[in-house]
Design a protein around this motif. Structure first.
Motif, short mmCIF file in Angstrom:
data_model
loop_
_atom_site.label_atom_id
_atom_site.label_comp_id
_atom_site.label_asym_id
_atom_site.label_seq_id
_atom_site.Cartn_x
_atom_site.Cartn_y
_atom_site.Cartn_z
N ALA A 1 0.85 -1.19 0.00
CA ALA A 1 0.00 0.00 0.00
C ALA A 1 0.89 1.24 0.00
O ALA A 1 1.95 1.26 0.62
N THR A 2 0.43 2.28 -0.71
CA THR A 2 1.16 3.55 -0.79
C THR A 2 0.18 4.70 -0.56
O THR A 2 -0.96 4.65 -1.03
N PHE A 3 0.62 5.70 0.19
CA PHE A 3 -0.21 6.88 0.36
C PHE A 3 0.67 8.11 0.49
O PHE A 3 1.85 8.03 0.84
N THR A 4 0.08 9.27 0.20
CA THR A 4 0.75 10.57 0.35
C THR A 4 -0.18 11.51 1.09
O THR A 4 -1.37 11.60 0.78
N ILE A 5 0.36 12.19 2.09
CA ILE A 5 -0.41 13.15 2.88
C ILE A 5 0.32 14.49 2.84
O ILE A 5 1.54 14.54 2.99
N GLU A 6 -0.46 15.56 2.64
CA GLU A 6 0.12 16.91 2.61
C GLU A 6 -0.49 17.76 3.72
O GLU A 6 -1.66 17.63 4.07
N ARG A 7 0.35 18.61 4.28
CA ARG A 7 -0.10 19.58 5.25
C ARG A 7 0.65 20.89 5.00
O ARG A 7 1.82 20.87 4.56
N THR A 8 0.02 22.02 5.32
CA THR A 8 0.70 23.31 5.28
C THR A 8 0.58 23.93 6.66
O THR A 8 -0.52 24.03 7.23
N TYR A 9 1.74 24.32 7.21
CA TYR A 9 1.78 24.83 8.59
C TYR A 9 2.16 26.31 8.62
O TYR A 9 2.96 26.78 7.78
N GLU A 10 1.59 27.02 9.58
CA GLU A 10 1.94 28.43 9.81
C GLU A 10 3.21 28.46 10.66
O GLU A 10 3.21 28.88 11.82
N ALA A 11 4.32 28.00 10.07
CA ALA A 11 5.59 27.92 10.79
C ALA A 11 6.71 27.91 9.77
O ALA A 11 6.53 27.49 8.62
N PRO A 12 7.90 28.38 10.16
CA PRO A 12 9.04 28.38 9.23
C PRO A 12 9.54 26.97 8.96
O PRO A 12 9.31 26.03 9.74
N GLN A 13 10.24 26.82 7.86
CA GLN A 13 10.75 25.53 7.41
C GLN A 13 11.63 24.86 8.46
O GLN A 13 11.50 23.66 8.74
N TRP A 14 12.53 25.61 9.08
CA TRP A 14 13.46 25.03 10.05
C TRP A 14 12.74 24.48 11.27
O TRP A 14 13.17 23.47 11.86
N LEU A 15 11.61 25.10 11.64
CA LEU A 15 10.88 24.65 12.81
C LEU A 15 10.17 23.31 12.54
O LEU A 15 10.14 22.43 13.40
N VAL A 16 9.65 23.15 11.33
CA VAL A 16 9.02 21.88 10.96
C VAL A 16 10.07 20.78 10.90
O VAL A 16 9.85 19.66 11.38
N PHE A 17 11.23 21.09 10.34
CA PHE A 17 12.31 20.10 10.29
C PHE A 17 12.73 19.68 11.70
O PHE A 17 12.93 18.50 11.98
N ARG A 18 12.83 20.66 12.59
CA ARG A 18 13.22 20.37 13.97
C ARG A 18 12.21 19.44 14.65
O ARG A 18 12.57 18.60 15.47
N ALA A 19 10.93 19.58 14.29
CA ALA A 19 9.89 18.74 14.89
C ALA A 19 10.09 17.26 14.55
O ALA A 19 9.61 16.39 15.26
N PHE A 20 10.82 16.99 13.45
CA PHE A 20 11.10 15.61 13.06
C PHE A 20 12.45 15.11 13.58
O PHE A 20 12.68 13.90 13.61
N THR A 21 13.33 16.01 13.97
CA THR A 21 14.72 15.60 14.19
C THR A 21 15.25 15.81 15.60
O THR A 21 16.28 15.24 15.95
#
Length: 316
Positions: free
Chosen positions: A173-193
């Motif tokens: 099975a394959t799926f793709t999910i998209e979201r757009t956040y009111e936050a800068p790119q570096w902050l979203v990356f930090r949330a994963f790392t």
């Protein structure tokens, strides 16, 4: 690690060796040692029950078993996995204590699993260190106790074998999910790392309790998350990172287990793109669901739930 020489008053005793051949594959006999739900069925001699058990199946993880006698006395074996060689060898160190927490003796257990004919030979070698020589009687009956314990292990292995899927197959099975956040790119990356940032959103919610968590986000690094749901089900997430491009992309492979059963192996890609003052996130997963596990779209729904929790964490 505690060793017999740490306390000169400790009294070592002779190792106990017991073995049994089971009409089952090695992986099945081995798995009977890897989850609390199995140990509660078999890890006890006659006249005892196991009302509580905790297993974190990893080197350094907990191996805690409470045995209750027919007259209600409780004895705890609390320890850790020292060595794990899948389907071949386990080494476990435990301290046995009474209900008051008084140490009775320490046990060093080696379990080896080898093919024999169409079955598996399990050999258990257990060495004891007595905290009090007066407790020697507790280990003198070890061989007889283990014979009874292996009788129950045979029953548990037979039960597990009966519940194995009738066939081995994979559903993709394959799926793709998209979201757009009111936050800068570096902050979203930090949330994963970053561990503290990810812990705010990467968990199961109110009905979920984290048991263990480690995280090392870099190519070749690993992440582990195990948790227990309110119904007692234990889920385990184990990942290895394949590609990490700061602020832009993360690619990792991961497997999921429910209790001791591996249910899936997946490849996940996280793409992070700035859109003005906001950030667009695209998560794509390619999953292989194993041996009859019916995902029924729950992985996609669960991932969407986590990404919504991520969005809330970015507001904090």
């Amino acid at each position: 690690m505690t060793t017999p020489n740490d306390n000169p008053q400790d009294t070592p005793s002779q190792p106990m060796v017991v073995s049994r051949v089971f009409p089952a594959d090695r992986d099945l006999v081995f798995r009977a040692w890897t989850a609390a739900e199995h140990l509660q069925h078999w890890f006890r001699p006659a006249g005892y029950s196991v009302p509580e058990a905790e297993v974190e199946f990893r080197v350094g993880g907990a191996f805690n078993v409470c045995m209750r006698s027919a007259d209600g006395k409780r004895y705890w074996s609390r320890g850790t996995f020292v060595e794990i060689v899948p389907d071949a060898r386990l080494v476990i160190e435990t301290d046995v204590s009474d209900a008051d927490g008084t140490s009775l003796f320490r046990a060093h257990t080696i379990a080896t699993f080898t093919d024999e004919g169409e079955g598996t030979r399990l050999e258990v070698t257990q060495s004891y260190t007595l905290s009090d020589p007066g407790n020697a009687w507790m280990t003198k009956g070890a061989f007889h106790g283990w014979q009874q314990t292996l009788d129950r292990l045979a029953q548990e292995v037979a039960r597990m074998d009966a519940e194995e899927p009738a066939g081995r197959f994979v559903t993709h099975a394959t799926f793709t999910i998209e979201r757009t956040y009111e936050a800068p790119q570096w902050l979203v990356f930090r949330a994963f790392t970053e561990p503290k940032a990810k812990a705010k959103w990467f968990a199961g919610g109110d009905n979920y309790t984290v048991v263990s968590r480690t995280m090392d986000v870099r190519p070749g690094g690993r992440e582990h998350l195990q948790g227990r749901w309110a119904n007692g089900l234990v889920s385990t997430f184990d990942a290895v990172y394949l590609d990490v491009l700061p602020d832009e992309r993360i690619v990792y492979a991961y497997e999921m287990q429910l209790n001791e059963r591996k249910i899936s192996a997946s490849l996940a890609t996280v793409e992070i793109t700035p859109v003005g003052n906001r950030t667009r996130l695209v998560v794509t997963e390619q999953g292989a669901f194993l041996d009859g596990y019916d995902d029924a779209g729950s992985r996609e729904l669960g991932t969407g739930f986590l990404l919504d929790q991520l969005g809330e964490s970015l507001k904090q």
